[in-house]
Design a protein around this motif. Structure first.
Motif, PDB file in Angstrom:
ATOM      1  N   LEU A   9       0.821  -1.225   0.000  1.00  7.22           N
ATOM      2  CA  LEU A   9       0.000   0.000   0.000  1.00  7.22           C
ATOM      3  C   LEU A   9       0.851   1.271   0.000  1.00  7.22           C
ATOM      4  O   LEU A   9       0.346   2.348  -0.296  1.00  7.22           O
ATOM      5  N   SER A  10       2.142   1.122   0.331  1.00 10.56           N
ATOM      6  CA  SER A  10       3.009   2.307   0.316  1.00 10.56           C
ATOM      7  C   SER A  10       3.493   2.604  -1.109  1.00 10.56           C
ATOM      8  O   SER A  10       4.125   3.627  -1.358  1.00 10.56           O
ATOM      9  N   ARG A  11       3.214   1.719  -2.047  1.00 10.12           N
ATOM     10  CA  ARG A  11       3.702   1.924  -3.415  1.00 10.12           C
ATOM     11  C   ARG A  11       2.843   2.941  -4.175  1.00 10.12           C
ATOM     12  O   ARG A  11       1.647   3.075  -3.912  1.00 10.12           O
ATOM     13  N   GLU A  12       3.480   3.540  -5.147  1.00 11.07           N
ATOM     14  CA  GLU A  12       2.809   4.571  -5.936  1.00 11.07           C
ATOM     15  C   GLU A  12       1.557   4.020  -6.637  1.00 11.07           C
ATOM     16  O   GLU A  12       0.529   4.682  -6.721  1.00 11.07           O
ATOM     17  N   LYS A  13       1.651   2.784  -7.112  1.00  8.55           N
ATOM     18  CA  LYS A  13       0.514   2.241  -7.868  1.00  8.55           C
ATOM     19  C   LYS A  13      -0.430   1.394  -7.017  1.00  8.55           C
ATOM     20  O   LYS A  13      -1.134   0.510  -7.529  1.00  8.55           O
ATOM     21  N   ALA A  14      -0.457   1.651  -5.720  1.00  9.01           N
ATOM     22  CA  ALA A  14      -1.353   0.889  -4.830  1.00  9.01           C
ATOM     23  C   ALA A  14      -2.811   1.190  -5.181  1.00  9.01           C
ATOM     24  O   ALA A  14      -3.119   2.306  -5.618  1.00  9.01           O
ATOM     25  N   PRO A  15      -3.715   0.211  -4.995  1.00  7.62           N
ATOM     26  CA  PRO A  15      -5.140   0.495  -5.243  1.00  7.62           C
ATOM     27  C   PRO A  15      -5.618   1.572  -4.269  1.00  7.62           C
ATOM     28  O   PRO A  15      -5.053   1.704  -3.185  1.00  7.62           O
ATOM     29  N   SER A  16      -6.649   2.302  -4.667  1.00  9.40           N
ATOM     30  CA  SER A  16      -7.104   3.380  -3.779  1.00  9.40           C
ATOM     31  C   SER A  16      -7.774   2.777  -2.542  1.00  9.40           C
ATOM     32  O   SER A  16      -8.463   1.754  -2.623  1.00  9.40           O
ATOM     33  N   ALA A  17      -7.543   3.433  -1.402  1.00  7.38           N
ATOM     34  CA  ALA A  17      -8.031   2.910  -0.114  1.00  7.38           C
ATOM     35  C   ALA A  17      -9.555   2.768  -0.133  1.00  7.38           C
ATOM     36  O   ALA A  17     -10.126   1.869   0.480  1.00  7.38           O
TER      37      ALA A  17
END
Ligand code: BGC
Length: 289
Positions: free
Chosen positions: A80-88
């Motif tokens: 989740l810390s990655r730039e392309k993480a899915p939106s919360a």
């Protein structure tokens, strides 16, 4: 028009059920809990591929629910810390386990710590961000193969057979999973469960040559074909990388027998897809009640 005259159902990459669901988010997270390693990744649901690298952490021993939940939390945190993480906002997290799972409750534990029995994973993972869904590991792999891999865009019934420490099976019909088939636990030629004879671990333990192993697999698939005729068997698990060593000996079945295409990432991809669909289904149910 008789039934056989009907045109084959149109199966899109996401299966017919998805046409009844709201559009899935572009990305979701899949976490595949194995005997030695727990692997996670961000999955592009349009393509069935990983966005960025997968992350692997050794599965703690003993692999109790609490210990494994800690590893899942660590993996999720990093992804989740990655730039392309899915939106919360629309985060779906799928988790696989090597056992029967119904409504996120674990109902068998032959290849994992016994303390998983009756574990309600919704409760166990309740502090994690997003909406988590848990499913059997072979089911996740089979779903991924049927939608994005060796069965993609084709109607019909496919059975994925994963050969690893155990033998897992997944039945997918027209893109829809029929979960928890567990046919690796059948009796086969006097051996119960069959996985004691057919798994990749059994091949190594008993030092079975590839041709003999291929022949054992051939007889096992014939056995499965009598119980559940399918169009195609998709052979997964780490051993599928060596399929040219044993699949040439798997002959004489009515169904086609092919190696899996997603190999290492099938569990992660299938888990993410399953979680996203479960989240969409929950949305539909809550809006119609
Ligand atoms: C378990 C299944 C699992 C398979 C592959 C079997 O021993 O009972 O639930 O899918 O191993 O990991």
């Amino acid at each position: 028009m008789t039934t056989s005259d009907q045109p084959a159902p149109a199966v899109n990459a996401l299966g017919p059920a998805s046409t009844l669901l709201p559009e899935l988010p572009k990305r979701a997270i899949g976490i595949d809990v194995g005997g030695t390693g727990t692997k996670g990744g961000i999955v592009n649901l349009r393509k069935g591929t990983l966005t960025g690298k997968r992350l692997r952490i050794p599965t703690p021993q003993p692999a109790t629910p609490q210990a494994v939940a800690g590893v899942i939390a660590t993996i999720l945190d990093e992804l989740l810390s990655r730039e392309k993480a899915p939106s919360a906002k629309s985060l779906a997290v799928g988790v696989t386990l090597p056992g029967i799972v119904i409504d996120n409750v674990v109902l068998s534990a032959s290849n994992i710590d016994e303390s998983w029995l009756e574990c309600d994973t919704t409760e166990l993972l309740r502090d994690l961000p997003g909406r988590t869904s848990t499913l059997n590991d072979a089911d996740a792999a089979g779903l991924a193969e049927a939608r994005y891999g060796a069965g993609a865009n084709k109607p019909g019934t496919f059975m994925t057979v994963t050969l690893g420490t155990g033998v897992g099976t997944a039945i997918v019909h027209d893109g829809v999973l029929v979960p928890n088939s567990e046919l690796g636990h059948l009796e086969f030629e006097g051996v119960k469960p069959a996985e004691q004879k057919v798994s990749a671990a059994a091949r190594e333990r008993l030092e079975i040559p590839w041709d003999e192993y291929g022949d054992t697999l051939r007889r096992f698939l014939l056995h499965l074909e009598r119980i559940q005729p399918v169009k195609k068997f998709i052979i997964g698990g780490g051993i599928s990388k060596r399929s040219e060593d044993f699949l040439p000996f798997v002959t004489g079945l009515r169904a086609a027998v092919v190696p899996a295409q997603l190999t290492n990432n099938a569990g992660i991809v299938g888990a993410a897809l399953y979680a996203a669909e479960q989240a969409a289904l929950a949305e539909v149910r809550s809006s119609t009640h």
